[in-house]
Design a protein around this motif. Structure first.
Motif, PDB file in Angstrom:
ATOM      1  N   ASP A  90      -0.906  13.093  -2.988  1.00  0.00           N
ATOM      2  CA  ASP A  90       0.473  12.635  -2.960  1.00  0.00           C
ATOM      3  C   ASP A  90       0.505  11.245  -2.344  1.00  0.00           C
ATOM      4  O   ASP A  90       0.438  11.094  -1.135  1.00  0.00           O
ATOM      5  N   ASP A  91       0.607  10.223  -3.226  1.00  0.00           N
ATOM      6  CA  ASP A  91       0.564   8.853  -2.751  1.00  0.00           C
ATOM      7  C   ASP A  91       1.942   8.290  -2.441  1.00  0.00           C
ATOM      8  O   ASP A  91       2.059   7.186  -1.916  1.00  0.00           O
ATOM      9  N   GLU A  92       2.976   9.040  -2.792  1.00  0.00           N
ATOM     10  CA  GLU A  92       4.320   8.498  -2.611  1.00  0.00           C
ATOM     11  C   GLU A  92       4.737   8.610  -1.156  1.00  0.00           C
ATOM     12  O   GLU A  92       4.676   9.661  -0.545  1.00  0.00           O
ATOM     13  N   GLU A  93       5.150   7.497  -0.614  1.00  0.00           N
ATOM     14  CA  GLU A  93       5.600   7.473   0.768  1.00  0.00           C
ATOM     15  C   GLU A  93       7.082   7.166   0.804  1.00  0.00           C
ATOM     16  O   GLU A  93       7.603   6.419  -0.008  1.00  0.00           O
ATOM     17  N   THR A  94       7.767   7.742   1.767  1.00  0.00           N
ATOM     18  CA  THR A  94       9.192   7.503   1.886  1.00  0.00           C
ATOM     19  C   THR A  94       9.459   6.056   2.270  1.00  0.00           C
ATOM     20  O   THR A  94       8.710   5.445   3.027  1.00  0.00           O
ATOM     21  N   SER A  95      10.524   5.495   1.697  1.00  0.00           N
ATOM     22  CA  SER A  95      10.907   4.131   2.025  1.00  0.00           C
ATOM     23  C   SER A  95      11.854   4.100   3.223  1.00  0.00           C
ATOM     24  O   SER A  95      12.316   3.039   3.603  1.00  0.00           O
ATOM     25  N   TRP A  96      12.134   5.263   3.797  1.00  0.00           N
ATOM     26  CA  TRP A  96      13.062   5.330   4.920  1.00  0.00           C
ATOM     27  C   TRP A  96      12.359   4.872   6.201  1.00  0.00           C
ATOM     28  O   TRP A  96      11.276   5.331   6.533  1.00  0.00           O
ATOM     29  N   SER A  97      13.023   3.986   6.914  1.00  0.00           N
ATOM     30  CA  SER A  97      12.506   3.540   8.202  1.00  0.00           C
ATOM     31  C   SER A  97      12.995   4.477   9.304  1.00  0.00           C
ATOM     32  O   SER A  97      13.787   5.390   9.065  1.00  0.00           O
ATOM     33  N   THR A  98      12.539   4.221  10.524  1.00  0.00           N
ATOM     34  CA  THR A  98      13.008   5.005  11.674  1.00  0.00           C
ATOM     35  C   THR A  98      14.509   4.846  11.859  1.00  0.00           C
ATOM     36  O   THR A  98      15.205   5.799  12.208  1.00  0.00           O
ATOM     37  N   TYR A  99      15.011   3.647  11.586  1.00  0.00           N
ATOM     38  CA  TYR A  99      16.447   3.396  11.716  1.00  0.00           C
ATOM     39  C   TYR A  99      17.240   4.194  10.680  1.00  0.00           C
ATOM     40  O   TYR A  99      18.324   4.703  10.970  1.00  0.00           O
ATOM     41  N   GLY A 160      23.897  -2.575  -2.986  1.00  0.00           N
ATOM     42  CA  GLY A 160      23.178  -3.637  -3.657  1.00  0.00           C
ATOM     43  C   GLY A 160      21.906  -4.054  -2.945  1.00  0.00           C
ATOM     44  O   GLY A 160      20.940  -4.477  -3.587  1.00  0.00           O
ATOM     45  N   ASN A 161      21.882  -3.920  -1.610  1.00  0.00           N
ATOM     46  CA  ASN A 161      20.735  -4.393  -0.837  1.00  0.00           C
ATOM     47  C   ASN A 161      19.730  -3.304  -0.494  1.00  0.00           C
ATOM     48  O   ASN A 161      18.551  -3.602  -0.285  1.00  0.00           O
ATOM     49  N   LEU A 162      20.180  -2.052  -0.400  1.00  0.00           N
ATOM     50  CA  LEU A 162      19.286  -0.982   0.026  1.00  0.00           C
ATOM     51  C   LEU A 162      18.711  -0.161  -1.121  1.00  0.00           C
ATOM     52  O   LEU A 162      17.734   0.553  -0.929  1.00  0.00           O
ATOM     53  N   MET A 163      19.317  -0.238  -2.305  1.00  0.00           N
ATOM     54  CA  MET A 163      18.813   0.518  -3.446  1.00  0.00           C
ATOM     55  C   MET A 163      17.924  -0.378  -4.305  1.00  0.00           C
ATOM     56  O   MET A 163      18.320  -1.484  -4.661  1.00  0.00           O
ATOM     57  N   GLU A 214      15.974   6.906  -2.965  1.00  0.00           N
ATOM     58  CA  GLU A 214      16.555   5.594  -3.203  1.00  0.00           C
ATOM     59  C   GLU A 214      18.082   5.656  -3.225  1.00  0.00           C
ATOM     60  O   GLU A 214      18.761   4.762  -2.726  1.00  0.00           O
ATOM     61  N   GLN A 215      18.639   6.722  -3.813  1.00  0.00           N
ATOM     62  CA  GLN A 215      20.091   6.848  -3.926  1.00  0.00           C
ATOM     63  C   GLN A 215      20.742   7.230  -2.607  1.00  0.00           C
ATOM     64  O   GLN A 215      21.829   6.753  -2.282  1.00  0.00           O
ATOM     65  N   PHE A 216      20.078   8.074  -1.832  1.00  0.00           N
ATOM     66  CA  PHE A 216      20.707   8.611  -0.628  1.00  0.00           C
ATOM     67  C   PHE A 216      20.584   7.673   0.571  1.00  0.00           C
ATOM     68  O   PHE A 216      21.404   7.742   1.493  1.00  0.00           O
ATOM     69  N   ARG A 217      19.603   6.783   0.564  1.00  0.00           N
ATOM     70  CA  ARG A 217      19.406   5.885   1.703  1.00  0.00           C
ATOM     71  C   ARG A 217      20.648   5.043   2.011  1.00  0.00           C
ATOM     72  O   ARG A 217      21.118   5.018   3.146  1.00  0.00           O
ATOM     73  N   PRO A 218      21.241   4.318   1.020  1.00  0.00           N
ATOM     74  CA  PRO A 218      22.453   3.558   1.352  1.00  0.00           C
ATOM     75  C   PRO A 218      23.633   4.449   1.700  1.00  0.00           C
ATOM     76  O   PRO A 218      24.502   4.050   2.484  1.00  0.00           O
ATOM     77  N   MET A 219      23.675   5.674   1.134  1.00  0.00           N
ATOM     78  CA  MET A 219      24.791   6.574   1.433  1.00  0.00           C
ATOM     79  C   MET A 219      24.830   6.942   2.908  1.00  0.00           C
ATOM     80  O   MET A 219      25.901   7.117   3.489  1.00  0.00           O
TER      81      MET A 219
END
Length: 302
Positions: A90-99, A160-163, A214-219
Motif C-alpha cells: 500500500d503505497d498511498e499515503e494520506t495527504s492530511w497534515s497534523t493540522y 480551490g486551494n486544498l482540493m 481529497e474531498q473531505f479535507r477542505p470540508m
C-alpha cells in the motif's frame, strides 16, 4: 531512489507499453498535466503513476518525484524478466497534515454545541464578541446574508486551494477507463480479460479512498469556521437566549416566495426553520457568484 526504481519495475512488469512512454516523459523538463499526456498514456496508467507517488504535485502540474530512480527502474526493467505479480504494498499515503487532523477533532467537538447548551453558550458568547457589533447596526436578515457571503467566500477559496482537482480527475478517469474496458470485455465474451480487469478494479479501490480524502479535507476546515457562525445565529434566536437583543426577533418577517412568517424559528419547509432556509438560499446564491467572479474551480478536471 531504490524504492522508486522498484515501483517503476513493477509497473513496467504489469504494462510493458509504459516503458517507452516513461522514458520519454522523464526527460521532459516541463511539468506534466493529464490533458497534455492523455495521447501517450491511458487514464489507468496515469492513475497508477499518481497512486504509486511516482508523479507528485508541482507548481503548475505534476512532476517526477525521483527522475533518477525512474531511469534506474527503466534500465533494470529493460535487462531482466519481470514478474507480472507485483508485491502487494500500500503505497498511498494520506495527504492530511497534523493540522488537518487536529481541525477534524476540533470540528467533531463543535458539533456538541447543537445539542449541549453549555457548549452552545460558550461558543455563542465568544462569537458575539466579533459578530455582536454587526448585529447591533444591521437587521438580523442582513446579518444572515452577510455571514452567508463570508462563509461562501472562504469555503470557495478553501476548496480551490486544498482540493487537488487534477488528481481527483485522474482518479475518476481511471475508474471510467476500467468500466469501459470491462464493458467491452463482456460484450466480446473475453473471460480472461474480465478476470484481469476485476483484479485491477479491486486494486483501484484505493483510488476511492484517495478521492474521499481529497474531498473531505477542505470540508473539515470549512466546518471548523462555519459551525461557530451557525451556532451563533442559533444562539441569537433561541427564546430567552443570553445574547438575544432587541430587534433580533421582529413581529413579522417577510421572506421571498414564502411571504410573511411569524418568527425566525417558524418551520417553513417541514422542520426547516426560516433562519436556516434564509441562510441556505443566500449561501448557495452568493457561492455561485463568488466562484464565477474569482474563477475558482471546485470540480475535478478530466
Amino acid at each position: 531512489m531504490a524504492r522508486t526504481a522498484e515501483k517503476v519495475r513493477e509497473l513496467v512488469g504489469e504494462d510493458p507499453d509504459l516503458r517507452d512512454v516513461l522514458a520519454d516523459l522523464v526527460e521532459s523538463e516541463d511539468e506534466l498535466r493529464w490533458r497534455d499526456v492523455k495521447g501517450d498514456l491511458t487514464s489507468g496508467q496515469w492513475g497508477r503513476l499518481l497512486q504509486k507517488d511516482i508523479l507528485v504535485e508541482g507548481d503548475d502540474g505534476f512532476r517526477f518525484a525521483d527522475p533518477s530512480g525512474v531511469r534506474e527502474g527503466l534500465e533494470s526493467a529493460s535487462g531482466e524478466e519481470l514478474s507480472t505479480a507485483p508485491e502487494d504494498v500500500d503505497d498511498e499515503e494520506t495527504s492530511w497534515s497534523t493540522y488537518d487532523k487536529a481541525a477534524a477533532v476540533a470540528t467533531v467537538g463543535l458539533f456538541a454545541g447543537y445539542s449541549f447548551g453549555p457548549v452552545r453558550n460558550i461558543i455563542g458568547s465568544v462569537m458575539d464578541v466579533f459578530l455582536g457589533p454587526l448585529d447591533a447596526i444591521l437587521p438580523f436578515y442582513a446579518v444572515i446574508v452577510l455571514l452567508a457571503v463570508l462563509t461562501g467566500l472562504y469555503s470557495t477559496i478553501l476548496q480551490g486551494n486544498l482540493m487537488n482537482m487534477d488528481k481527483m480527475g485522474a482518479y475518476q478517469e481511471r475508474m471510467k477507463d476500467i468500466q469501459d474496458r470491462q464493458k467491452a470485455a463482456k460484450e466480446r465474451g473475453d473471460d480472461e480479460a474480465l478476470d484481469r480487469i476485476r483484479e485491477e478494479q479491486m486494486d483501484a479501490m484505493g483510488d476511492q479512498l484517495g478521492m474521499f480524502k481529497e474531498q473531505f479535507r477542505p470540508m473539515v476546515w470549512i466546518m471548523l469556521i462555519t459551525i461557530p457562525v451557525f451556532l451563533w445565529m442559533y444562539w441569537k434566536i433561541l427564546p430567552g437566549a443570553a445574547g438575544q437583543i432587541v430587534g433580533t426577533e421582529p413581529d413579522r418577517i417577510v421572506m421571498p416566495i414564502l411571504g410573511s412568517v411569524e418568527s425566525w424559528r417558524t418551520g417553513v419547509i417541514g422542520p426547516l426553520q426560516a433562519w436556516i432556509l434564509w441562510y441556505i438560499l443566500a449561501s448557495i446564491s452568493f457561492s455561485q457568484i463568488i466562484r464565477k467572479a474569482l474563477n475558482i474551480q471546485t470540480t475535478p478536471t478530466s
